[in-house]
Design a protein around this motif. Structure first.
Motif, mmCIF file in Angstrom:
data_model
loop_
_atom_site.group_PDB
_atom_site.id
_atom_site.type_symbol
_atom_site.label_atom_id
_atom_site.label_comp_id
_atom_site.label_asym_id
_atom_site.label_seq_id
_atom_site.Cartn_x
_atom_site.Cartn_y
_atom_site.Cartn_z
ATOM 1 N N UNK A 177 3.422 -15.447 63.751
ATOM 2 C CA UNK A 177 2.479 -15.757 64.625
ATOM 3 C C UNK A 177 1.457 -16.115 63.260
ATOM 4 N N UNK A 178 0.983 -15.480 62.242
ATOM 5 C CA UNK A 178 0.112 -15.603 61.040
ATOM 6 C C UNK A 178 -0.182 -17.297 60.813
ATOM 7 N N UNK A 179 0.981 -17.555 60.193
ATOM 8 C CA UNK A 179 1.070 -19.030 59.740
ATOM 9 C C UNK A 179 1.254 -20.233 60.452
ATOM 10 N N UNK A 180 1.341 -19.857 62.115
ATOM 11 C CA UNK A 180 0.956 -20.621 62.850
ATOM 12 C C UNK A 180 -0.169 -20.977 63.766
ATOM 13 N N UNK A 181 -1.201 -19.407 63.322
ATOM 14 C CA UNK A 181 -2.761 -19.400 63.173
ATOM 15 C C UNK A 181 -2.868 -20.383 62.336
ATOM 16 N N UNK A 182 -2.946 -19.718 61.362
ATOM 17 C CA UNK A 182 -2.721 -20.553 59.851
ATOM 18 C C UNK A 182 -3.341 -22.537 59.892
ATOM 19 N N UNK A 183 -2.333 -22.907 60.484
ATOM 20 C CA UNK A 183 -2.453 -24.278 60.719
ATOM 21 C C UNK A 183 -2.728 -25.200 61.998
ATOM 22 N N UNK A 184 -3.253 -23.679 63.252
ATOM 23 C CA UNK A 184 -4.412 -24.162 64.074
ATOM 24 C C UNK A 184 -5.880 -24.493 63.676
ATOM 25 N N UNK A 185 -5.731 -23.469 62.608
ATOM 26 C CA UNK A 185 -7.219 -22.982 62.434
ATOM 27 C C UNK A 185 -7.371 -24.213 60.725
ATOM 28 N N UNK A 186 -6.769 -24.885 60.907
ATOM 29 C CA UNK A 186 -6.648 -26.437 59.616
ATOM 30 C C UNK A 186 -7.149 -25.468 58.607
ATOM 31 N N UNK A 187 -5.585 -25.066 58.445
ATOM 32 C CA UNK A 187 -5.660 -24.582 56.870
ATOM 33 C C UNK A 187 -3.871 -24.451 56.036
ATOM 34 N N UNK A 188 -3.604 -25.470 56.435
ATOM 35 C CA UNK A 188 -2.262 -25.889 56.392
ATOM 36 C C UNK A 188 -2.033 -25.515 55.049
ATOM 37 N N UNK A 189 -2.886 -25.442 53.992
ATOM 38 C CA UNK A 189 -2.438 -25.567 52.285
ATOM 39 C C UNK A 189 -2.324 -24.089 51.969
ATOM 40 N N UNK A 190 -3.095 -22.904 52.643
ATOM 41 C CA UNK A 190 -3.344 -21.481 52.267
ATOM 42 C C UNK A 190 -2.117 -20.873 53.158
ATOM 43 N N UNK A 191 -1.867 -20.155 52.807
ATOM 44 C CA UNK A 191 -0.791 -18.936 53.552
ATOM 45 C C UNK A 191 -0.598 -17.640 53.144
ATOM 46 N N UNK A 192 -0.438 -16.679 54.069
ATOM 47 C CA UNK A 192 0.094 -14.861 53.682
ATOM 48 C C UNK A 192 1.242 -15.215 53.311
ATOM 49 N N UNK A 193 1.817 -15.064 52.561
ATOM 50 C CA UNK A 193 3.342 -15.298 51.313
ATOM 51 C C UNK A 193 4.332 -13.848 51.762
ATOM 52 N N UNK A 194 3.071 -12.536 51.780
ATOM 53 C CA UNK A 194 3.542 -11.614 51.743
ATOM 54 C C UNK A 194 2.764 -10.696 52.321
ATOM 55 N N UNK A 195 3.777 -8.796 51.984
ATOM 56 C CA UNK A 195 3.020 -7.972 52.142
ATOM 57 C C UNK A 195 2.311 -7.388 51.104
ATOM 58 N N UNK A 196 1.657 -6.284 51.184
ATOM 59 C CA UNK A 196 1.609 -5.643 49.671
ATOM 60 C C UNK A 196 2.340 -4.622 48.996
ATOM 61 N N UNK A 197 2.450 -5.135 47.903
ATOM 62 C CA UNK A 197 2.916 -3.965 47.636
ATOM 63 C C UNK A 197 2.777 -3.552 46.641
ATOM 64 N N UNK A 198 3.026 -2.056 45.892
ATOM 65 C CA UNK A 198 3.120 -1.585 44.468
ATOM 66 C C UNK A 198 3.834 -2.843 43.226
ATOM 67 N N UNK A 199 4.471 -3.056 43.505
ATOM 68 C CA UNK A 199 5.572 -3.895 42.583
ATOM 69 C C UNK A 199 6.618 -4.845 42.284
ATOM 70 N N UNK A 200 6.269 -6.112 42.671
ATOM 71 C CA UNK A 200 6.914 -7.193 43.057
ATOM 72 C C UNK A 200 7.828 -7.887 42.123
ATOM 73 N N UNK A 201 8.652 -7.581 42.349
ATOM 74 C CA UNK A 201 10.534 -8.006 42.348
ATOM 75 C C UNK A 201 10.636 -8.822 42.170
ATOM 76 N N UNK A 202 11.961 -9.608 41.549
ATOM 77 C CA UNK A 202 12.003 -10.928 41.046
ATOM 78 C C UNK A 202 12.483 -11.771 43.010
ATOM 79 N N UNK A 203 12.422 -11.406 43.712
ATOM 80 C CA UNK A 203 13.137 -11.185 45.460
ATOM 81 C C UNK A 203 12.165 -11.309 46.044
ATOM 82 N N UNK A 204 10.281 -11.045 45.932
ATOM 83 C CA UNK A 204 9.696 -10.924 46.661
ATOM 84 C C UNK A 204 8.773 -11.770 45.892
#
Length: 311
Positions: free
Chosen positions: A159-186
């Motif tokens: 829903x956030x991804x779709x909202x950003x497109x509707x707001x005219x933000x196709x090149x921006x994205x929320x990719x993930x949640x906040x994490x203490x550490x980012x592993x190779x699968x994140x």
């Protein structure tokens, strides 16, 4: 980074261009004041120095009334923006509250099994659960990563991804949640964005055009509580804990993002002469405190230039 303010000037090879454009239309001002307001020379100098040292720099400044872009550079390039990415999540949450598809008083438990321990206030609070609307306040005012994660889960990543497109933000994205550490699968970053799209989002918020007037007002109210006035906002002289009703006719709303080697800020500044929407992102090698301070200095110089432009 080479300024492009004179006709026919070209950036040096390999260096991104920062463009300074004179505003058109609007209120007539004395010649000297107009000339002073059009000058972003200190900002251009600082941003050029950062780019030449190897930093990635993106900036966009536009007048609110006319939409005229007065300063730009690589503003179409998506860069990591850290906590600035929470703004579209807040927009989606406010839209859910307004449409009643999301209960603002729904109590949500703190996710202790995936708790982010490096930042935030909620991890220090005794309350193990809070209503969604209070978590929106924590995410906006204190950049609380655990509150932002719960909000993202509540509204849904798609829903956030779709909202950003509707707001005219196709090149921006929320990719993930906040994490203490980012592993190779994140995902490598929590969010990426362009300064052009985020500056326009903030302009839409204060112009009551982000979804609708009610959603815009709610998100702007949350963001007006932001305590981080240490970057661009440091030039305003506002009280970090009470800056929504300033005695000097200053309206200011902003959000920052911070990560290792990433500093980002977007907002709106309105003074007695003009109003602007702005965004600046700097990605740099955080090798020492001096590298970090050079990046911070560029934000503060831009803040000073914006204050002179709007006053």
């Amino acid at each position: 980074m080479v300024p492009s303010s004179a006709p026919g000037s070209e950036p040096a090879s390999g260096a991104p261009a920062i463009r300074r454009r004179a505003p058109r239309g609007g209120r007539r001002v004395p010649r000297r004041a107009a000339v002073d307001r059009r000058s972003f020379a200190p900002s251009l100098h600082r941003l050029e120095e950062l780019a030449q040292s190897g930093a990635q720099v993106s900036v966009h400044v536009a007048e609110l009334d006319s939409g005229c872009v007065v300063l730009s550079g690589d503003d179409h390039v998506p860069l990591p923006i850290a906590g600035l990415g929470v703004v579209p999540v807040l927009v989606e949450a406010a839209a859910g509250f307004e449409s009643r598809t999301l209960d603002p008083l729904r109590i949500v438990d703190r996710p202790d099994d995936s708790l982010v321990t490096r930042a935030g206030l909620w991890r220090h609070l005794r309350a193990p659960a809070l209503p969604l609307i209070d978590l929106a306040v924590l995410a906006a005012a204190a950049g609380d990563p655990n509150a932002a994660n719960v909000l993202l889960d509540a509204v849904g990543h798609d829903q956030v991804r779709a909202r950003m497109v509707s707001l005219g933000m196709p090149r921006s994205a929320v990719l993930d949640r906040f994490r203490d550490r980012r592993g190779p699968d994140d995902a490598p970053h929590v969010a990426v964005g362009t300064t052009r799209e985020f500056a326009r989002l903030f302009a839409a918020l204060v112009d009551s055009k982000a979804v609708d007037a009610a959603v815009s007002a709610q998100v702007a109210e949350w963001l007006s509580l932001n305590h981080d006035l240490s970057l661009v906002a440091s030039a305003t002289g506002l009280d970090p804990f009470e800056h929504d009703n300033d005695a000097h006719r200053l309206l200011f709303v902003n959000k920052t993002g911070r990560d290792r080697g990433v500093r980002a800020e977007a907002g709106v500044l309105v003074g007695p002469r003009a109003g602007v929407a702005y965004a600046l992102t700097v990605c740099f090698d955080d090798l020492s405190i001096s590298h970090r301070l050079r990046a911070h200095d560029a934000f503060r110089v831009l803040g000073t230039d914006l204050m002179e432009y709007t006053h």
